[in-house]
Motif scaffolding. Structure first.
Motif, PDB file in Angstrom:
ATOM      1  N   UNK A   1       2.972  42.811  62.898  1.00 49.19           N
ATOM      2  CA  UNK A   1       3.599  44.091  63.236  1.00 49.19           C
ATOM      3  C   UNK A   1       3.870  45.048  62.201  1.00 49.19           C
ATOM      4  N   UNK A   2       3.755  46.454  62.750  1.00 50.28           N
ATOM      5  CA  UNK A   2       4.089  47.488  61.939  1.00 50.28           C
ATOM      6  C   UNK A   2       5.593  47.559  61.830  1.00 50.28           C
ATOM      7  N   UNK A   3       6.059  47.963  60.594  1.00 50.75           N
ATOM      8  CA  UNK A   3       7.223  48.279  60.438  1.00 50.75           C
ATOM      9  C   UNK A   3       7.684  49.708  59.968  1.00 50.75           C
ATOM     10  N   UNK A   4       8.614  50.483  60.334  1.00 53.41           N
ATOM     11  CA  UNK A   4       9.203  51.516  59.782  1.00 53.41           C
ATOM     12  C   UNK A   4      10.537  51.411  59.205  1.00 53.41           C
ATOM     13  N   UNK A   5      10.816  51.636  57.920  1.00 53.99           N
ATOM     14  CA  UNK A   5      12.245  51.338  57.482  1.00 53.99           C
ATOM     15  C   UNK A   5      12.671  52.786  56.880  1.00 53.99           C
ATOM     16  N   UNK A   6      13.922  53.178  57.475  1.00 57.03           N
ATOM     17  CA  UNK A   6      14.514  54.235  57.174  1.00 57.03           C
ATOM     18  C   UNK A   6      15.555  54.227  56.186  1.00 57.03           C
ATOM     19  N   UNK A  18      12.235  42.241  50.896  1.00 61.10           N
ATOM     20  CA  UNK A  18      12.396  40.933  51.787  1.00 61.10           C
ATOM     21  C   UNK A  18      11.418  40.820  53.136  1.00 61.10           C
ATOM     22  N   UNK A  19      11.307  42.130  53.587  1.00 61.12           N
ATOM     23  CA  UNK A  19      10.434  42.427  54.775  1.00 61.12           C
ATOM     24  C   UNK A  19       9.086  42.147  54.312  1.00 61.12           C
ATOM     25  N   UNK A  20       8.516  42.562  52.890  1.00 60.42           N
ATOM     26  CA  UNK A  20       7.087  42.627  52.604  1.00 60.42           C
ATOM     27  C   UNK A  20       6.975  41.120  52.433  1.00 60.42           C
ATOM     28  N   UNK A  21       7.796  40.045  52.408  1.00 63.61           N
ATOM     29  CA  UNK A  21       7.527  38.664  52.102  1.00 63.61           C
ATOM     30  C   UNK A  21       7.304  38.015  53.507  1.00 63.61           C
ATOM     31  N   UNK A  22       7.445  38.548  54.559  1.00 62.59           N
ATOM     32  CA  UNK A  22       7.423  37.991  55.706  1.00 62.59           C
ATOM     33  C   UNK A  22       5.647  38.056  56.500  1.00 62.59           C
ATOM     34  N   UNK A  23       5.298  36.609  56.595  1.00 63.66           N
ATOM     35  CA  UNK A  23       4.082  36.569  57.290  1.00 63.66           C
ATOM     36  C   UNK A  23       3.991  37.290  58.453  1.00 63.66           C
ATOM     37  N   UNK A  24       4.698  37.852  59.257  1.00 63.60           N
ATOM     38  CA  UNK A  24       4.863  38.617  60.386  1.00 63.60           C
ATOM     39  C   UNK A  24       4.535  40.111  60.145  1.00 63.60           C
ATOM     40  N   UNK A  25       4.617  40.381  59.066  1.00 61.07           N
ATOM     41  CA  UNK A  25       4.532  41.750  58.800  1.00 61.07           C
ATOM     42  C   UNK A  25       2.812  42.160  58.651  1.00 61.07           C
ATOM     43  N   UNK A  63       4.314  51.170  65.712  1.00 67.90           N
ATOM     44  CA  UNK A  63       5.391  50.829  64.924  1.00 67.90           C
ATOM     45  C   UNK A  63       5.974  49.553  65.769  1.00 67.90           C
ATOM     46  N   UNK A  64       6.059  48.765  65.621  1.00 67.40           N
ATOM     47  CA  UNK A  64       6.677  47.459  66.414  1.00 67.40           C
ATOM     48  C   UNK A  64       7.935  47.469  66.423  1.00 67.40           C
ATOM     49  N   UNK A  65       8.722  47.810  65.199  1.00 66.11           N
ATOM     50  CA  UNK A  65      10.114  47.892  64.989  1.00 66.11           C
ATOM     51  C   UNK A  65      10.569  48.831  63.909  1.00 66.11           C
TER      52      UNK A  65
END
Ligand code: AMP
Ligand code: GLY
Length: 424
Positions: A1-6, A18-25, A63-65
């Motif tokens: 999943x692609x994430x956009x953090x604001x 912490x998000x960077x450590x997720x295998x789902x990322x 972006x998935x989330x």
């Protein structure tokens, strides 16, 4: 999943880490970010106030989330714009973000749903506000109604101080945020920050922390956005968490659903633990900064799994696990904060500080000619973990002492209350 953090603060650096450590990322983007966040994410120069531009970026980059860090875009309704465009977003709607955007809204909700909080009055002119102060006497608390970056609150120990704060609000010291003033009963006790992950129906306790609001050692000087924190908060033992859920959080979730503004996202309750039990000081609709930094150090579970569950209304069957350790963060700020921080001073020693084992989260930093410089009030969050508060504190200050930054300062006593409690 692609994430956009604001966002662009230390809170967002901790979330990115912490998000960077997720295998789902798959791929992490951040807007606008900062040089620390840039170590974890691709930085994109989006104008976060332009909600439509954010939506367009999300469509173009699959972006998935979207994870929204700060309150301002939430209060301005970015979640609504993104959802209307079919984009998944972790963060409350504009209506639900009133819990932070308007202190008066929250006070009315408390009154209607029997949520324990200090007695209060709302005023749109100085004379009525002053009369209320004279009637109730000091100590008393004066708050600008709207968003003021944690600085719109005066805890007045004398009537004269309270009256001065009222005059400052109505003369525009906080801009539009001070057009209405809330005057509140002074609550006595120990403060704690309590977080819940919410999906509109379910609130899942999501950690506790203790902030240090005042700029100076020994809790002196003006209020700030927070000069340091540790997690967990010792006052929030299991029984107090349970009581807070029952008396404060659950009635809030039910009340928000009943008025048609169900709350999804992070609900951050600022609590005063008084002799009569927990009372709500305020709600925020996002992670705390710097509380998030210490919580992310302790979170064992995959943050992305939890944020996905909250976004999809699936929290009912989830649980959260924490490392059985203490985390503590020291905020290093630019000289002049919280007044007018001096920008542009060069910061060295960051590699040496990280080599001590601490995490150095960036807040108001920028990169100039290959060097990290100060670019805001709160600049670095030096964060460490230990088996006791004392150990975490020693480890954090070891890293602080390795930072070479004459233009900065920090409190030297973060965690003092918890250390005292440990030593007793
Ligand atoms: P707030 O922005 O509402 O969280 O207020 C900032 C800080 O002012 C809080 O963290 C407290 O330390 C203090 N404060 C706010 N309201 C009260 C109150 N009713 N009684 C005592 N202290 C308060
Ligand atoms: N540290 C307090 C806040 O984030 O509002």
């Amino acid at each position: 999943m692609n994430i956009l953090l604001l966002g662009s603060g230390g809170r967002e650096h901790a979330l990115a880490w912490k998000l960077a450590a997720s295998p789902l990322l798959n791929k992490l983007y951040a807007a606008p970010g900062n040089p620390g966040i840039g170590q974890e994410a691709a930085l994109v120069p989006l104008d976060v106030e332009d909600h439509q531009a954010v939506a367009t970026f999300c469509k173009q980059n699959d972006i998935g989330l979207v994870v929204v860090g700060p309150e301002a875009p939430l209060v301005a309704g970015i979640s609504d714009t993104l959802r209307a465009a079919g984009i998944r977003v972790f963060g409350p709607s504009k209506d639900a973000a009133r819990l932070e955007g308007s202190k008066a809204f929250t006070k009315e909700l408390c009154a209607r749903f029997n949520i324990p909080t200090g007695a209060f009055g709302r005023f749109e002119n100085a004379e009525a506000a002053k009369a209320y102060i004279r009637e109730h006497g000091a100590p008393i608390v004066v708050k600008a109604d709207g968003l003021a970056a944690g600085k719109g609150v005066t805890v007045a120990m004398t009537e004269a101080e309270a009256i001065e704060a009222v005059e400052a609000c109505f003369s525009g010291a906080f801009g539009g945020a001070g057009a209405e003033v809330v005057i509140e009963e002074y609550l006595e006790g120990e403060e704690a920050s309590f977080f819940c992950l919410c999906d509109g129906k379910t609130a899942l306790p999501f950690g506790t922390a203790q902030d240090h609001k005042r700029v100076g050692d020994g809790d002196t000087g003006p209020n700030t956005g927070g000069m340091g924190a540790y997690s967990p908060a010792p006052v929030m033992d299991e029984a107090m968490v349970e009581r807070t859920m029952r008396e404060i959080i659950e009635p809030t979730m039910r009340g928000m659903a009943e008025i048609g503004s169900p709350f999804a996202g992070i609900l951050f309750a600022g609590l005063m633990i008084t002799k009569d039990g927990p009372k709500l000081i305020e709600y925020n609709v996002r992670f705390g900064d710097p509380e998030c930094q210490v919580m992310m150090m302790r979170l064992k579970d995959d943050l992305l799994v939890l944020l996905n569950a909250a976004t999809d209304g699936q929290l009912e069957h989830m649980s959260v696990r924490w490392q059985d350790k203490l985390a503590l963060t020291v905020v290093m700020a630019a000289k002049g904060y919280p007044g007018s921080p001096e920008k542009g001073s060069v910061i060295g020693g960051l590699d040496a500080a990280a080599a001590t084992g601490a995490q150095i989260f960036h807040a108001g930093t920028a990169m100039k000619d290959g060097e990290i410089i100060a670019n805001g009030g709160r600049v670095l969050n030096v964060t460490a973990i230990g088996d006791t508060v004392r150990q975490a504190q020693a480890a954090a200050y070891r890293a602080v002492d390795a930072v070479e930054w004459p233009g900065g300062f920090c409190r030297r006593d973060i965690g003092w209350q918890a250390v005292q409690r440990e030593t007793r």
